[in-house]
Design a protein around this motif. Structure first.
Motif, PDB file in Angstrom:
ATOM      1  N   ALA A  31       0.909   8.041  -5.547  1.00 35.37           N
ATOM      2  CA  ALA A  31       0.027   9.206  -5.433  1.00 35.37           C
ATOM      3  C   ALA A  31      -1.262   8.880  -4.680  1.00 35.37           C
ATOM      4  O   ALA A  31      -1.726   9.664  -3.846  1.00 35.37           O
ATOM      5  CB  ALA A  31      -0.305   9.762  -6.812  1.00 35.37           C
ATOM      6  N   ALA A  32      -1.879   7.731  -4.952  1.00 42.34           N
ATOM      7  CA  ALA A  32      -3.157   7.398  -4.311  1.00 42.34           C
ATOM      8  C   ALA A  32      -2.957   7.156  -2.818  1.00 42.34           C
ATOM      9  O   ALA A  32      -3.788   7.571  -1.995  1.00 42.34           O
ATOM     10  CB  ALA A  32      -3.774   6.169  -4.978  1.00 42.34           C
ATOM     11  N   TRP A  33      -1.868   6.476  -2.444  1.00 44.01           N
ATOM     12  CA  TRP A  33      -1.570   6.251  -1.023  1.00 44.01           C
ATOM     13  C   TRP A  33      -1.405   7.580  -0.291  1.00 44.01           C
ATOM     14  O   TRP A  33      -1.984   7.796   0.772  1.00 44.01           O
ATOM     15  CB  TRP A  33      -0.310   5.397  -0.916  1.00 44.01           C
ATOM     16  N   VAL A  34      -0.624   8.498  -0.883  1.00 39.32           N
ATOM     17  CA  VAL A  34      -0.431   9.810  -0.264  1.00 39.32           C
ATOM     18  C   VAL A  34      -1.750  10.575  -0.204  1.00 39.32           C
ATOM     19  O   VAL A  34      -2.073  11.217   0.805  1.00 39.32           O
ATOM     20  CB  VAL A  34       0.644  10.616  -1.018  1.00 39.32           C
ATOM     21  N   ALA A  35      -2.515  10.516  -1.275  1.00 43.83           N
ATOM     22  CA  ALA A  35      -3.782  11.251  -1.318  1.00 43.83           C
ATOM     23  C   ALA A  35      -4.703  10.829  -0.179  1.00 43.83           C
ATOM     24  O   ALA A  35      -5.390  11.667   0.424  1.00 43.83           O
ATOM     25  CB  ALA A  35      -4.469  11.051  -2.658  1.00 43.83           C
ATOM     26  N   MET A  36      -4.724   9.546   0.140  1.00 38.16           N
ATOM     27  CA  MET A  36      -5.594   9.095   1.224  1.00 38.16           C
ATOM     28  C   MET A  36      -5.062   9.554   2.589  1.00 38.16           C
ATOM     29  O   MET A  36      -5.848   9.822   3.500  1.00 38.16           O
ATOM     30  CB  MET A  36      -5.745   7.578   1.192  1.00 38.16           C
ATOM     31  N   LEU A  37      -3.763   9.673   2.740  1.00 35.83           N
ATOM     32  CA  LEU A  37      -3.212  10.245   3.971  1.00 35.83           C
ATOM     33  C   LEU A  37      -3.563  11.729   4.073  1.00 35.83           C
ATOM     34  O   LEU A  37      -3.889  12.227   5.158  1.00 35.83           O
ATOM     35  CB  LEU A  37      -1.697  10.057   4.006  1.00 35.83           C
TER      36      LEU A  37
END
Length: 588
Positions: free
Chosen positions: A323-329
């Motif tokens: 989730a955090a990786w996607v959120a930063m994208l």
């Protein structure tokens, strides 16, 4: 014959194959199919689990249609033959008595437009969802209610009991605005409002034209499948209801009812280009259901959440922490600081759950306790028992902590940002000590501290961290680009073709999954293998473009969808969209 004015809708003419792919609409749980074996017949299914009616997490797949034997009829109720043309917003039926049309008036109501100047209509069968005899008599149960209505001059309105349900015929005198509607909802207060058909058709065309008109342009070779991919995502959206507090995208309304955590995050990758709120909602939807201990459910459906399963082992079940990786994208595209402020603390708790409750031997390497928590449900990695200290999971956690560090920095929490940076680096180093086989140049997951020497692309996952040495990266990429392992005619198989566990038709035991290819494009770009990243992205796009529909997974040798691969699959569509946009922009 009706032809839409929108070039987007016209370009998708007959892409919806009704015998396998349902006609639906944004937010709706109503699915219209065409019968395969009975000519000129439609049926309507519900994209709902309804576990109170038929217990079991997958029993909805075998549930019969809510409305069956749906036919177009003449004034006397006699069925007529039809040829159907499909569009994203409408179905158009050519019959011997004229043209019928079908659109969604709203997400709970379908509307039939009748041929002009004659009387005609529909007939259908509706039955209780459950007829259950018992020692005292029996029960008939239904949890959805239906109203059928017309705004035209009524000609025939007939209802007959057929022993197990009711056969209905409704016909009316047709003109350009005459409609017959089917309204289906849970409550008893049924909405009998009828929008004149021309207005309902025009609204549907505008609604879908705007959906497509909002998307970025891409290079011409990608366009046909690109707009179809956007239809897949729009068609799979479910409106708020029950446990759904926001709009969310089902993986495939045809096969997977509800919202899955992993899938939601990948769906956000596409929406970040068109609708920041919808992109953010795919992430926050799952955080809405976070448990007090920090765990996020595996899946959410109208009536509940999935947090524990008893098979194949009894354990808590969730999905990988991306989730955090996607959120930063998403943030990189939208600049949505409000989203970061709302999700940061819940994601910190989520990270703590993994490290605090999923490291039985306290060695700093995190485990899966249930195979389904990996998202790789039937991978051979789980054949030898649970728990498994998994390479993929610890890679995800490296990426998650790195992303949390970036998030903390943006939020002005600089001390925490440094902490996350160091924790990510420490885990990457620990993964080399724990998992890396220097002789083979691969990372092996462990069960009971023994390496599971099953060759999957997840043995190459640490490449993605960007924290391996150049020597390790080169060895991982050599395996990736080896025609004898992963560089198949359609890369990347989810088990190496050289491995005895390889089965190209069985979900995670060999087929190509588009989201895994997407991750490796990211990994190759990040570590400086730009040409290979571009080649993999292009071959992935060509794989998806090779079929009319967009599937859950693909055969790595033929490019065909294996027999059980779900159609109109959301994360395949979302990853295709993202890759097509970035390839067109020269970003890969």
């Amino acid at each position: 014959m009706y032809v839409p004015a929108s070039p987007y809708l016209l370009g998708l003419e007959n892409r919806i194959r009704l015998q396998k792919i349902p006609f639906s609409d944004r937010g709706s749980r109503l699915l219209i199919y065409q019968e395969r074996r009975i000519p000129d017949t439609l049926y309507l299914k519900l994209a709902e689990r309804l576990t109170a009616l038929t217990p079991g997490l997958s029993s909805y797949r075998a549930r019969p249609p809510f409305i069956s034997n749906l036919r177009l009829v003449d004034a006397e109720g006699r069925p007529v033959r039809f040829e159907v043309t499909t569009y994203p917003h409408a179905l158009v039926f050519q019959t011997p008595i004229g043209e019928f049309r079908l659109v969604f008036q709203d997400h709970q109501t379908v509307s039939f437009g009748l041929p002009n100047g004659i009387a005609s209509g529909i007939r259908f069968t509706v039955s209780p969802d459950l007829a259950r005899p018992d020692a005292y008599g029996g029960e008939f149960k239904t949890v959805r209610n239906c109203a059928y209505s017309t705004n035209g001059e009524l000609v025939l309105n007939q209802v007959e009991h057929n022993g197990s349900g009711y056969d209905v015929i409704l016909t009316a005198q047709g003109d350009a605005d005459t409609a017959i509607t089917l309204h289906i909802q849970p409550g008893m207060e049924l909405d009998r409002t009828i929008v004149p058909f021309r207005a309902a058709l025009a609204a549907a065309e505008v609604r879908w034209h705007r959906w497509f008109d909002a998307v970025p342009s891409v290079d011409e070779p990608y366009r046909s499948q690109y707009y179809y991919a956007w239809w897949v995502l729009g068609n799979n959206i479910l409106a708020p209801y029950g446990y759904f507090r926001r709009e969310s995208v089902a993986p495939s309304k045809a096969h997977y009812v509800g919202a899955w955590q992993w899938d939601n995050y990948f769906h956000a990758l596409a929406f970040r280009y068109t609708d920041p709120r919808l992109a953010s909602d795919q992430i926050q939807f799952m955080l809405d259901h976070q448990l007090p201990d920090g765990m996020i459910p595996d899946a959410v459906y109208d009536e509940g959440t999935i947090t524990q399963l008893e098979v194949p082992v009894a354990a808590a079940v969730t999905k990988p922490p991306i989730a955090a990786w996607v959120a930063m994208l998403v943030y990189a595209q939208t600049g949505d600081m409000a989203m970061l402020r709302e999700i940061y603390d819940p994601l910190v708790r989520w990270n703590s759950w993994w490290f605090g409750l999923n490291d039985d031997d306290a060695d700093g390497i995190v485990q899966y306790s249930h195979p389904f928590s990996s998202g790789l449900d039937d991978s051979p990695l789980w054949d030898y028992g649970m728990p498994v200290e998994a390479v993929d999971l610890n890679t995800y956690l490296c990426l998650q902590m790195e992303a949390l560090g970036k998030m903390a920095r943006l939020l002005g929490r600089n001390r925490e940002a440094e902490l996350w940076k160091h924790r990510s680096a420490a885990l990457a180093h620990r993964m080399i000590e724990h998992f890396y086989d220097a002789q083979r140049g691969l990372f092996w997951s462990h069960h009971h501290h023994q390496p599971l020497q099953v060759m999957t692309p997840f043995s190459l996952y640490p490449l993605w961290t960007g924290q391996m040495s150049p020597a390790i990266n080169d060895r991982l990429v050599a395996h990736l680009h080896d025609a004898g392992t992963f560089w198949t005619p359609h890369p990347l198989p989810t088990v190496a073709i050289s491995d005895p566990h390889f089965d190209p038709n069985q979900m995670w035991r060999g087929p190509v999954w588009i989201n895994i290819n997407y991750i490796f494009v990211e990994a190759l770009q990040r570590t400086g293998y730009r040409d290979l990243a571009q080649t993999l992205a292009e071959r992935t796009l060509r794989l998806v473009m090779g079929q009319s529909d967009i599937y859950e997974y693909y055969h790595p040798l033929t490019g065909e969808p294996p027999p059980k691969a779900a159609p109109m699959f959301g994360w395949s569509a979302a990853c295709y969209i993202d890759l097509a946009i970035r390839m067109s922009r020269g970003e890969i």
